[in-house]
Design an enzyme around this catalytic site. Sequence first.
Site: not given
Ligand code: ZN
Length: 310
Positions: A126, A244
């Site tokens: 990110h 995830d």
């Molecule tokens: Zn993630």
Amino acid sequence: MSIAYISHYACTRHEMGAHHPEQPARLGAINDRLIASGLEMVLHHYDAPQAEREQLLRVHDPEYVDRVFEASPAEGLAWLDGDTAMNPHTLEAALHAAGAAVLAVDLVMEGKAKQAFCAVRPPGHHAERARAMGFCFFNNVAVGAAHALEKYGLERVAIVDFDVHHGNGTEDIFKDDERVLFCSTFQHPFYPNSGHDTGAPNIVNVPLPSRADGATFRQGVLEHWMPAIDAFRPQLVMISAGFDAHIEDDMAHLKLHEFDYSWVTRRLCEMADKHAEGRVVSTLEGGYNLSALARSVAVHIKAFMGDHHH
Ligand SMILES: [Zn+2]
């Protein structure tokens, strides 16, 4: 040829508060599972060096790198984003996490390992050129890819990202850079709400709806990732390995199982065998259910060895 496993103790000292899901125990769980499965013994272990400033500057603005260094607190937490904080050890951990990707690239490029896995945190995908967000400070996989391009003169590096969240940082850094192909699957709509409308020719984004299962994921990989990677003929395959999207992970709502991670890893190794002399560098991103994370990393690494091992 051996598999390199790169980590560093500093990566366990970065902590963002007692209940933060991106916690030091993630690395402990992975390590325990690798020992219990017997895999730990066949891996070649390396300590991650710290990334050098010049290596970070290949993908981050100098002012941003300075800002992260200056934000490092002497005590307590310094928040850079609503969910992203530095404790006094974070800077060191982030430098080792990025440095792990650099070492991983060196090992596979110099023929000392066929594949390398970086068991590091904080994660990186990110982190944009000039922004920390989503638990990420420096974009580890991007630092590694830029190192491969600059130091070894590679012309084509593929980065694939199967984390449940879109790798907005990696896209931000390499968008319109024809030396890099970026392929991502992610839940959409979902954090960070990017990637569904990217127009760049070197970006292959595959948004997946909430509750999508492994069959949908595999279909997306086969229809969109594989033809693009095959046509691109990467000289190195890098993986933003987030776990995830696992069905047991409460962070998101996809329904992948360990065998889906094993499957996609095999497909990527086949592409690497075909085009990149087998070279694969994988770096840990998300994955917050400790048991599911540890099991998934184990099958991911095991899949490096080939189909007959699982
Ligand atoms: Zn993630």
